[in-house]
Structure formats: C-alpha cells, structure tokens
Design a protein around this motif. Structure first.
Motif, PDB file in Angstrom:
ATOM      1  N   CYS A  30       0.805  -1.223   0.000  1.00 50.85           N
ATOM      2  CA  CYS A  30       0.000   0.000   0.000  1.00 50.85           C
ATOM      3  C   CYS A  30       0.840   1.276   0.000  1.00 50.85           C
ATOM      4  O   CYS A  30       0.413   2.296  -0.545  1.00 50.85           O
ATOM      5  N   LYS A  31       2.036   1.218   0.559  1.00 56.14           N
ATOM      6  CA  LYS A  31       2.911   2.397   0.543  1.00 56.14           C
ATOM      7  C   LYS A  31       3.352   2.753  -0.872  1.00 56.14           C
ATOM      8  O   LYS A  31       3.805   3.863  -1.111  1.00 56.14           O
ATOM      9  N   GLN A  32       3.206   1.829  -1.798  1.00 55.91           N
ATOM     10  CA  GLN A  32       3.588   2.079  -3.192  1.00 55.91           C
ATOM     11  C   GLN A  32       2.442   2.691  -4.003  1.00 55.91           C
ATOM     12  O   GLN A  32       2.603   2.958  -5.195  1.00 55.91           O
ATOM     13  N   THR A  33       1.288   2.884  -3.361  1.00 52.05           N
ATOM     14  CA  THR A  33       0.130   3.465  -4.048  1.00 52.05           C
ATOM     15  C   THR A  33      -0.070   4.905  -3.587  1.00 52.05           C
ATOM     16  O   THR A  33       0.568   5.356  -2.635  1.00 52.05           O
ATOM     17  N   ASN A 139     -21.061  19.022  -6.258  1.00 52.89           N
ATOM     18  CA  ASN A 139     -20.200  20.200  -6.163  1.00 52.89           C
ATOM     19  C   ASN A 139     -18.816  19.908  -6.727  1.00 52.89           C
ATOM     20  O   ASN A 139     -18.179  20.760  -7.326  1.00 52.89           O
ATOM     21  N   ILE A 140     -18.341  18.691  -6.483  1.00 54.25           N
ATOM     22  CA  ILE A 140     -17.037  18.239  -6.982  1.00 54.25           C
ATOM     23  C   ILE A 140     -17.297  17.057  -7.912  1.00 54.25           C
ATOM     24  O   ILE A 140     -18.069  16.149  -7.584  1.00 54.25           O
ATOM     25  N   ASN A 141     -16.658  17.072  -9.047  1.00 56.03           N
ATOM     26  CA  ASN A 141     -16.843  15.998 -10.014  1.00 56.03           C
ATOM     27  C   ASN A 141     -16.490  14.656  -9.356  1.00 56.03           C
ATOM     28  O   ASN A 141     -15.340  14.436  -8.954  1.00 56.03           O
ATOM     29  N   PRO A 142     -17.468  13.736  -9.252  1.00 55.52           N
ATOM     30  CA  PRO A 142     -17.206  12.442  -8.591  1.00 55.52           C
ATOM     31  C   PRO A 142     -16.214  11.566  -9.359  1.00 55.52           C
ATOM     32  O   PRO A 142     -15.638  10.637  -8.796  1.00 55.52           O
ATOM     33  N   MET A 143     -15.972  11.887 -10.612  1.00 52.13           N
ATOM     34  CA  MET A 143     -15.022  11.095 -11.390  1.00 52.13           C
ATOM     35  C   MET A 143     -13.586  11.307 -10.909  1.00 52.13           C
ATOM     36  O   MET A 143     -12.732  10.454 -11.136  1.00 52.13           O
ATOM     37  N   ILE A 144     -13.338  12.404 -10.218  1.00 49.91           N
ATOM     38  CA  ILE A 144     -12.001  12.627  -9.660  1.00 49.91           C
ATOM     39  C   ILE A 144     -11.673  11.500  -8.684  1.00 49.91           C
ATOM     40  O   ILE A 144     -10.614  10.868  -8.768  1.00 49.91           O
ATOM     41  N   GLU A 145     -12.602  11.237  -7.771  1.00 47.02           N
ATOM     42  CA  GLU A 145     -12.410  10.167  -6.775  1.00 47.02           C
ATOM     43  C   GLU A 145     -12.404   8.788  -7.436  1.00 47.02           C
ATOM     44  O   GLU A 145     -11.602   7.928  -7.100  1.00 47.02           O
ATOM     45  N   LYS A 146     -13.299   8.578  -8.382  1.00 45.08           N
ATOM     46  CA  LYS A 146     -13.381   7.276  -9.042  1.00 45.08           C
ATOM     47  C   LYS A 146     -12.110   6.983  -9.843  1.00 45.08           C
ATOM     48  O   LYS A 146     -11.611   5.859  -9.836  1.00 45.08           O
ATOM     49  N   ASN A 147     -11.565   8.000 -10.501  1.00 45.04           N
ATOM     50  CA  ASN A 147     -10.298   7.819 -11.230  1.00 45.04           C
ATOM     51  C   ASN A 147      -9.156   7.503 -10.262  1.00 45.04           C
ATOM     52  O   ASN A 147      -8.312   6.645 -10.551  1.00 45.04           O
ATOM     53  N   ARG A 148      -9.137   8.177  -9.131  1.00 50.17           N
ATOM     54  CA  ARG A 148      -8.081   7.941  -8.136  1.00 50.17           C
ATOM     55  C   ARG A 148      -8.147   6.503  -7.636  1.00 50.17           C
ATOM     56  O   ARG A 148      -7.136   5.793  -7.573  1.00 50.17           O
ATOM     57  N   GLU A 149      -9.340   6.050  -7.275  1.00 44.49           N
ATOM     58  CA  GLU A 149      -9.509   4.674  -6.791  1.00 44.49           C
ATOM     59  C   GLU A 149      -9.094   3.659  -7.863  1.00 44.49           C
ATOM     60  O   GLU A 149      -8.438   2.657  -7.565  1.00 44.49           O
ATOM     61  N   THR A 150      -9.454   3.937  -9.105  1.00 44.47           N
ATOM     62  CA  THR A 150      -9.108   3.029 -10.196  1.00 44.47           C
ATOM     63  C   THR A 150      -7.598   2.963 -10.378  1.00 44.47           C
ATOM     64  O   THR A 150      -7.035   1.879 -10.588  1.00 44.47           O
ATOM     65  N   ASN A 151      -6.945   4.105 -10.281  1.00 42.89           N
ATOM     66  CA  ASN A 151      -5.478   4.110 -10.383  1.00 42.89           C
ATOM     67  C   ASN A 151      -4.837   3.318  -9.248  1.00 42.89           C
ATOM     68  O   ASN A 151      -3.847   2.606  -9.462  1.00 42.89           O
ATOM     69  N   VAL A 152      -5.386   3.431  -8.041  1.00 44.25           N
ATOM     70  CA  VAL A 152      -4.861   2.666  -6.904  1.00 44.25           C
ATOM     71  C   VAL A 152      -5.044   1.168  -7.152  1.00 44.25           C
ATOM     72  O   VAL A 152      -4.118   0.385  -6.949  1.00 44.25           O
ATOM     73  N   LEU A 153      -6.214   0.775  -7.605  1.00 46.75           N
ATOM     74  CA  LEU A 153      -6.475  -0.645  -7.875  1.00 46.75           C
ATOM     75  C   LEU A 153      -5.544  -1.187  -8.953  1.00 46.75           C
ATOM     76  O   LEU A 153      -5.027  -2.301  -8.832  1.00 46.75           O
ATOM     77  N   ALA A 154      -5.315  -0.400 -10.003  1.00 48.74           N
ATOM     78  CA  ALA A 154      -4.398  -0.837 -11.066  1.00 48.74           C
ATOM     79  C   ALA A 154      -2.979  -0.998 -10.510  1.00 48.74           C
ATOM     80  O   ALA A 154      -2.293  -1.981 -10.818  1.00 48.74           O
ATOM     81  N   ALA A 155      -2.558  -0.051  -9.687  1.00 46.37           N
ATOM     82  CA  ALA A 155      -1.223  -0.148  -9.074  1.00 46.37           C
ATOM     83  C   ALA A 155      -1.126  -1.385  -8.187  1.00 46.37           C
ATOM     84  O   ALA A 155      -0.121  -2.114  -8.220  1.00 46.37           O
ATOM     85  N   MET A 156      -2.172  -1.645  -7.411  1.00 46.52           N
ATOM     86  CA  MET A 156      -2.174  -2.813  -6.536  1.00 46.52           C
ATOM     87  C   MET A 156      -2.057  -4.105  -7.350  1.00 46.52           C
ATOM     88  O   MET A 156      -1.297  -5.009  -6.994  1.00 46.52           O
TER      89      MET A 156
END
Length: 166
Positions: A30-33, A139-156
C-alpha cells in the motif's frame, strides 16, 4: 492440561506472527500506491495472508468497483445527457472495465504475470477520462475520486501480480 495450554499458546503465537507478517506485506504494498488507506481497506478483505489471496481480493474488488463506476456514468448520462467529457469517460471506463474483467479471467487461469500488462490499459483509460467538466448534482466531479480509486487498484494489481509465484 499444560500440554493443551502449550499448544494453544503456540498456535496463538504462530497466528500472531503470520498476522504481523501479513500486515507488513500489506503495508509494503500500500505504501507504493497513492492512497494507503483505500489500499488497506481493499486488502483487509483477504481471507488468508497468501499473495494469491491478496491478488484475488484485488482483482475481484477492482472488477466490482469498475463495473459500479461504469454503471454510475451510464446513469448520469441517462439522467442529464452526455457532454463531451462524460462521453469520453464512458468510453474510457468501458475499456477499463473490460481490462479488469480480463484480469479476473487471467487470475482464474493462474496467468498472474499477464495481469501486469492489462493494468497499463487501465491507466491509459483513466487518463482519457478527464475530470474538467461539471456533473449536475455534485459540487465536486465524482469522477475525480473514481479515477483515483481506479489508479490505486491498477497499481495494486501490478504490484501484487509480480509477487505471486507462477
């Protein structure tokens, strides 16, 4: 009586060591994500400390979360229509979702090393889904969070698939 107590203490010690080693491994992954907390939350669902089980949880959760994101995008398009940004995200996440689904198939076929290449496709897809558009009702584009989570999952998946013995 003492023998039973000794066996119980020995089993407790072995379990504690295994648990500590598992947490050290999870922490190292997890430290690598870019999001240690999200990564830990996913890996906490593993039922055993093996690398294979950590990868299984990761590919399964990645496929589920990706499908939810794809569904979310389709729902937004259905409710409010599609602008160019949202349409690009829809196309990107169709691709991302296919890659995560293929990763599950590769896992089931014990072709762990091949998962790594699919994660490049995921990263490319997330890169296509820009978040410089408004989503009505947010108020904040929810795709920002979804993209971040997807990037973390890909890294994992990249990290863990390299750690699973073939």
């Amino acid at each position: 009586m003492y023998r039973i107590l000794f066996i119980f203490l020995a089993i407790t010690l072995v379990c504690s060591i295994a648990e500590a080693n598992t947490q050290q491994t999870v922490d190292a992954i997890c430290k690598q994500t870019i999001d240690i907390k999200f990564c830990n939350g996913i890996l906490a669902k593993a039922t055993s400390p093996s690398m294979k089980d950590l990868l299984k949880v990761t590919v399964t959760e990645a496929e589920r979360i990706s499908a939810d994101t794809d569904s979310f995008i389709v729902t937004i398009i259905t409710k409010v229509g599609s602008g160019p940004g949202l349409q690009k995200c829809a196309e990107a996440y169709a691709r991302v979702n296919a890659s995560f689904t293929n990763a599950v198939s590769l896992f089931n076929d014990e072709r762990y090393a091949e998962i790594n290449g699919l994660m490049d496709e995921v990263s490319y897809g997330v890169g296509i889904c820009k978040t410089d558009f408004n989503v009505p009702g947010y108020n904040i584009n929810p795709m920002i969070e979804k993209n971040r989570e997807t990037n973390v999952l890909a890294a994992m998946e990249k990290i863990i698939s390299r750690m699973v013995p073939s």
